[in-house]
Each structure stands twice: as C-alpha cells, then as structure tokens.
Enzyme design. Structure first.
Site, PDB file in Angstrom:
ATOM      1  N   ASP A  97      28.487  22.905  50.911  1.00  0.00           N
ATOM      2  CA  ASP A  97      28.746  21.475  50.758  1.00  0.00           C
ATOM      3  C   ASP A  97      30.112  21.304  50.105  1.00  0.00           C
ATOM      4  O   ASP A  97      30.391  21.896  49.057  1.00  0.00           O
ATOM      5  CB  ASP A  97      27.666  20.830  49.875  1.00  0.00           C
ATOM      6  CG  ASP A  97      27.282  19.437  50.342  1.00  0.00           C
ATOM      7  OD1 ASP A  97      28.199  18.657  50.649  1.00  0.00           O
ATOM      8  OD2 ASP A  97      26.085  19.135  50.405  1.00  0.00           O
ATOM      9  N   ASP A 197      30.989  16.039  52.201  1.00  0.00           N
ATOM     10  CA  ASP A 197      30.271  14.921  51.606  1.00  0.00           C
ATOM     11  C   ASP A 197      31.120  13.658  51.543  1.00  0.00           C
ATOM     12  O   ASP A 197      32.307  13.711  51.207  1.00  0.00           O
ATOM     13  CB  ASP A 197      29.839  15.319  50.189  1.00  0.00           C
ATOM     14  CG  ASP A 197      29.113  14.221  49.454  1.00  0.00           C
ATOM     15  OD1 ASP A 197      27.972  13.927  49.835  1.00  0.00           O
ATOM     16  OD2 ASP A 197      29.692  13.650  48.502  1.00  0.00           O
ATOM     17  N   GLU A 248      29.880  13.934  56.571  1.00  0.00           N
ATOM     18  CA  GLU A 248      28.982  12.820  56.276  1.00  0.00           C
ATOM     19  C   GLU A 248      29.805  11.549  56.416  1.00  0.00           C
ATOM     20  O   GLU A 248      30.701  11.305  55.616  1.00  0.00           O
ATOM     21  CB  GLU A 248      28.408  12.935  54.865  1.00  0.00           C
ATOM     22  CG  GLU A 248      27.408  11.820  54.563  1.00  0.00           C
ATOM     23  CD  GLU A 248      27.043  11.729  53.097  1.00  0.00           C
ATOM     24  OE1 GLU A 248      25.931  11.271  52.795  1.00  0.00           O
ATOM     25  OE2 GLU A 248      27.867  12.083  52.241  1.00  0.00           O
ATOM     26  N   HIS A 316      18.569  15.194  51.917  1.00  0.00           N
ATOM     27  CA  HIS A 316      18.269  15.059  50.489  1.00  0.00           C
ATOM     28  C   HIS A 316      18.447  13.637  49.970  1.00  0.00           C
ATOM     29  O   HIS A 316      18.079  13.349  48.819  1.00  0.00           O
ATOM     30  CB  HIS A 316      19.168  16.002  49.689  1.00  0.00           C
ATOM     31  CG  HIS A 316      20.625  15.659  49.805  1.00  0.00           C
ATOM     32  ND1 HIS A 316      21.334  15.821  50.981  1.00  0.00           N
ATOM     33  CD2 HIS A 316      21.499  15.135  48.921  1.00  0.00           C
ATOM     34  CE1 HIS A 316      22.576  15.417  50.799  1.00  0.00           C
ATOM     35  NE2 HIS A 316      22.701  14.999  49.560  1.00  0.00           N
ATOM     36  N   ASP A 317      18.999  12.744  50.782  1.00  0.00           N
ATOM     37  CA  ASP A 317      19.239  11.361  50.364  1.00  0.00           C
ATOM     38  C   ASP A 317      18.262  10.364  50.981  1.00  0.00           C
ATOM     39  O   ASP A 317      18.384   9.163  50.745  1.00  0.00           O
ATOM     40  CB  ASP A 317      20.667  10.935  50.742  1.00  0.00           C
ATOM     41  CG  ASP A 317      21.716  11.488  49.790  1.00  0.00           C
ATOM     42  OD1 ASP A 317      21.371  11.756  48.626  1.00  0.00           O
ATOM     43  OD2 ASP A 317      22.874  11.656  50.207  1.00  0.00           O
TER      44      ASP A 317
END
Length: 540
Positions: A97, A197, A248, A316-317
């Site tokens: 990440d 990210d 993302e 994860h969000d």
C-alpha cells in the site's frame, strides 16, 4: 502478449486483523506467512497488504511516520523479507500500500516543515490565516474543517482526512523527489507493485472555490483538473521498475476510464467507487438497476482494449458485502455470498477478494462506542448524539456502515478468539464465529470458500473469462444481472438474482438447452430464479 496481472486473482490482507502469530492481540507479518498455504489453496496469485509501515496508528497505519520502516506492531524488516521470499517460493506476488496523499503529523518531514526548515518548508500545504480564520470553509472526509492551525508555524495546514494526516504538497519538487526515492527503495525490496491510496485527492482547487455540491461534497480536492501532470510523473517511475499499480480513485467516472487505466493510462487499474456507493436505501431496498448500470458502464468503458480495471465488492473501508447487497441471515448467507461472488468474479478485470469475504464473513453489532475504533465512525456517532439521537439509535446507525465491520478479526475457527489469537484481539470478534469460519468452510464441499475456488479455477482454465468480450443482456426482471463472456472458442452466460425474491423472465427459457456449469443451488427449477440464485451456462 500475456500480462500477469490481467490473469491473476488478488487477495487483500488487513494485517492487524488477519492472523496474530505472537499472541499480543494484533495480527502481524509472521501471521501472514503462516497462512500463505491457505491462500495458495484458494488459488490466489498476489496479495495486497495494507500499510505495515511505522505509524502512530491514529488511522490504523494510513498515517505513516516513516515510509522505510516496519511498525513494531507487525514485526521487522527481516521478517518482511522472509515473507517476500516465502511468497515467491509459492509463486504469490506482493503488492504494498502506497500512501502518498498525506503522512502522519509525526513524520519528521512534517516536523521540519512546521519549523520552516528550508529543505522541507513546502513539503505540506500551508496557508496563513485569513481575517484570523481558516482560508475557506471546506469540510474534510473524516468530518470537520480541512484546516488545522499549527502554533509553531503560526499557519494552517491542509488535511483531506484527519488533522493527524497532513496532506503532502505535490507542487513541491523536493517532496516529489523524496517520494520517488522511497518508491525505488521499496522496488528494490522485491515487491511486485503498489495499491496507491487516496491518489485522486493529491490535486486541490484554488482556495476561493466553493465546495458545496451535495452530490460531490469533496469535489474541491477530488479528481481536480490538472491532476494528470502529477500522475504521469508517477507512472514513469512505476514503469521504470515494472511495478503493477492499482489506484484508489474516488471521483473518477467511467467516462475517464481510458485516461486512467488505458494503454497509456496513469495506472494498470483502479478501484472506482460507483457501484460500492450504492448501499441500502432508507426503506431497505437495494437499487438493483443503478448497481447493474454502474458495473456495466465500467465494463463497456474498458472494452476493446480501451482499459482494464479492478473488480471488487469488499475492502477494509466498506461494510461486508453479504450484509449490504446480500442477506446475512442463516437462511441466505451462503447462497447470497455465492451469488455476489459469481456476479463480480467473472466480469472482465482483475478480481480482488478481501480477507473473510471468501468464507462469507458478515457485519457485526457494536454494543458500545468503546468497541469502535474507526475515527470517522466515532465522529459520526458524536454528531448523531449532538443531533438528538439516543445512544441506542446512534449505535444502530453506525453499526450498519462503520469500516470496523470489515476489520473484525479473521475467523479461522470457532474458538474464543476465532483462531486469530490466543488473547483478546485489538477489535471485537464477530459473534457468529462459531458458524462462520475457515475450518467449517474448508470441510464443507458446498461452502462459499469452495465456490470461490471453483470460480478462480474457471478464470485460470478458460481465457474467455479474462480476455473475452463482455456483453450485457437486459432482462425485464430488474434484480437479475445477466451477462455473457465470449471469445472465438467459448461462450458463457452468467445469470444472477440479486434479490431474495423469486424472479422469472422470458429469456431464462432460452438458456435451458445450454449446459449448466455451476450454480449456487444443488437442485434446479429452470422456470425461475430462486432467491439469490446464480447460474453459469456454457452456451451451445
């Protein structure tokens, strides 16, 4: 020419909740190593690991204080290198990440910038007070102003997320040089790529622009015109080291697909937000039409080699997909979990499975705000209380949407702490661990886990599911998602009922003469689709 990441299936690991090897209540690098064989059995080709860098953990690792150090919560750099070597032995690639929209306010870059060190002065976005106040009234994604006053520098700094996560200044050549050095350092550690990210936030509008569009509340710092200059520079570095990239990209639409993920796009693929933003409405009805349209829009935008994209239903969000799009009751949990799997796994793109998705993990219930960890959820809870909600009402609201639903410990077995650890974990274990866990799923030939294995093998054994043409088939039944994958050798039809109501439609009769390859029901009624029924046909 074959491209490995187009043929691959990815698996997202949230290390803090995956497997605790030293029984301190926190998942770690050695826990990941311990379960590589499990991932190989599932059929995974690469893993994306969310941040394991040094961090004060205000936002669970997305507030990085040192890009080139491993957090002691997760292990050491030596243990990470052992993970890389073991993964390579099993032919599993590793994607890290990359968080470069912001850092922690405890990063030494920020400390030097607030001290006005000439070498770091412009690494972050600073602005002097305007009439003694913030430069504008923009609101951050985590709630509250995007501006926080720093007493040392006597200026405000900008933060897209929490005040502990100051945004980097992408107009600073010195800052960008440091980022490039860091990317190249990680490339030399043997990793295979990055998930980048919050990358669509690195460009901001001029400070006097209004940010009051209810449909795009963060438009002033989300996919702003001119962002391509920064992304093109980054792409050069990624290509130099042959790194796979998935950005993302909130705010990016299908109309922009070719620019972002085309042959000369910024990234190999992105996580777009159009379909996952369609959560249950207030009357508990799901917008089936809009959901299908969002998926189809991106399929058609990337068709004919115009682009490539990431396929996902969880991360994860997000709350657990079965609890949002399916039915997490004991009646339809397994059936709806399989239906969602077939709906997205056989589309064109690179599928990503989030840990626990392959065993049908669901949302949990939070009985107290003290059980919640997610910063944005805690802010939401207190806002609801301020607005007159009772504690019970506020907890009910946040339990349905909090990111912590996806972060409860991985359920390996039915023991007290679900086989994740032998001590109390950092976040509560879902109460359904006794009936939903890896051990049970592996033992059951008709489990969600084994259904995912079948879908993964279909992708690996039949190129049509990787490079074949996508064709959407409209039906008069709105909850039914019907599409085909075709190449010169094979043609398949995928038909999925996304609702818990029976569906009958005219074109279903036309499929009965074809070979049924896979279904989530053990018996068949060809005249209708039962609740959450999913079928894969090989067309004659």
């Amino acid at each position: 020419m074959r491209t490995w990441w187009k043929e691959a299936v990815g698996y997202q690991i949230y290390p803090r909740s995956f497997k605790d090897s030293n029984n301190d209540g926190i998942g770690d690098i050695n826990g990941i190593r311990e379960k590589l064989g499990y991932l190989k059995e599932l059929g995974i080709d690469f893993i994306w690991i969310t941040p394991i860098y040094a961090s004060p953990n205000f936002d669970n690792g997305y507030d990085i204080s040192d890009y080139c150090a491993i957090s002691s919560d997760f292990g050491t750099m030596e243990e990470f290198k052992e993970l890389v070597n073991e993964a390579k032995r099993l032919e599993i690639k590793i994607i890290m990440d990359l968080v470069i929209n912001h850092t922690s306010n405890q990063h030494n870059w920020f400390e030097k910038s607030r001290q006005k060190d000439p070498n770091y002065r412009d690494f972050y976005i600073w602005h002097e007070p305007v009439n003694g106040k913030e430069p504008n009234d923009w609101q951050s994604i985590f709630g509250g102003s995007v501006w926080t006053y720093d007493k040392v520098r006597e200026e405000y700094y900008f933060h897209t997320f929490a005040k502990e996560q100051p945004d980097l200044n992408w107009d600073s050549p010195a800052m960008k040089n440091k980022i490039v050095e860091m990317i190249e350092w990680w490339a030399n550690q043997g990793i295979d790529g990055f998930r980048i990210d919050a990358i669509s936030h690195i460009k901001k509008e001029k400070w006097d622009q209004p940010n009051n569009d209810p449909k795009r509340p963060f438009k002033a710092f989300q996919n702003v015109e001119g962002i391509g200059e920064y992304l093109t520079e980054l792409n050069t570095i990624f290509k130099k080291h042959n790194l796979m990239t998935v950005g993302e990209a909130s705010g990016v639409t299908a109309e922009e697909a070719e620019v972002w993920v085309g042959k000369d796009g910024y990234f190999n693929m992105i996580f777009e937000f159009e379909h996952t933003g369609l959560w249950r409405t207030a009357n508990d009805e799901q917008p089936f039409k809009q959901f299908k349209e969002a998926l189809v829009r991106w399929q058609e935008a990337c068709a004919n080699d115009k682009g490539w994209n990431a396929l996902y239903m969880e991360n994860h969000d997000l709350p657990r997909s079965i609890s949002v799009y399916g039915d997490d009751s004991s009646v339809y949990r397994t059936i709806s979990g399989k239906a969602l799997a077939m709906a997205f796994m056989l589309l064109q793109g690179t599928p990503f499975i989030y840990q626990g998705q392959e065993i049908g993990m669901t949302n949990t219930t939070f009985d107290s705000i003290d059980e919640v960890n997610a910063t944005d959820t805690i802010y939401m809870y207190h806002q609801l209380i301020t607005n007159g909600y009772s504690e019970t009402q506020a907890l009910e609201q946040i339990s349905a949407v909090t990111r912590d639903n996806a972060r409860t410990p991985m359920q390996w077995d039915g023991s007290e702490f679900a086989g994740f650890s032998e001590t109390k974990p950092w976040l509560k274990v879902n109460q359904n661990k006794g009936s939903v866990n890896v051990k049970l799923e592996q033992e059951d030939a008709n489990s969600i886990f084994n259904f995912y294995k079948q879908l993964i093998q279909l992708r690996k054994n039949h190129p049509v599911f990787v490079s074949g043409e996508f064709r959407y088939v409209e039906t008069e039944a709105e909850p039914v998602f019907h599409y085909e994958r075709r190449n010169e050798q094979e043609q398949y039809a995928i038909v999925v009922n996304l609702s818990k109501e029976e569906q009958a439609f005219v074109s279903l009769d036309e499929l009965t003469d074809n070979k049924l390859v896979l279904s989530n029901y053990l018996d068949y009624d060809f005249s209708k689709l039962r609740p959450f029924e999913a079928r894969l046909y090989k067309l004659s």
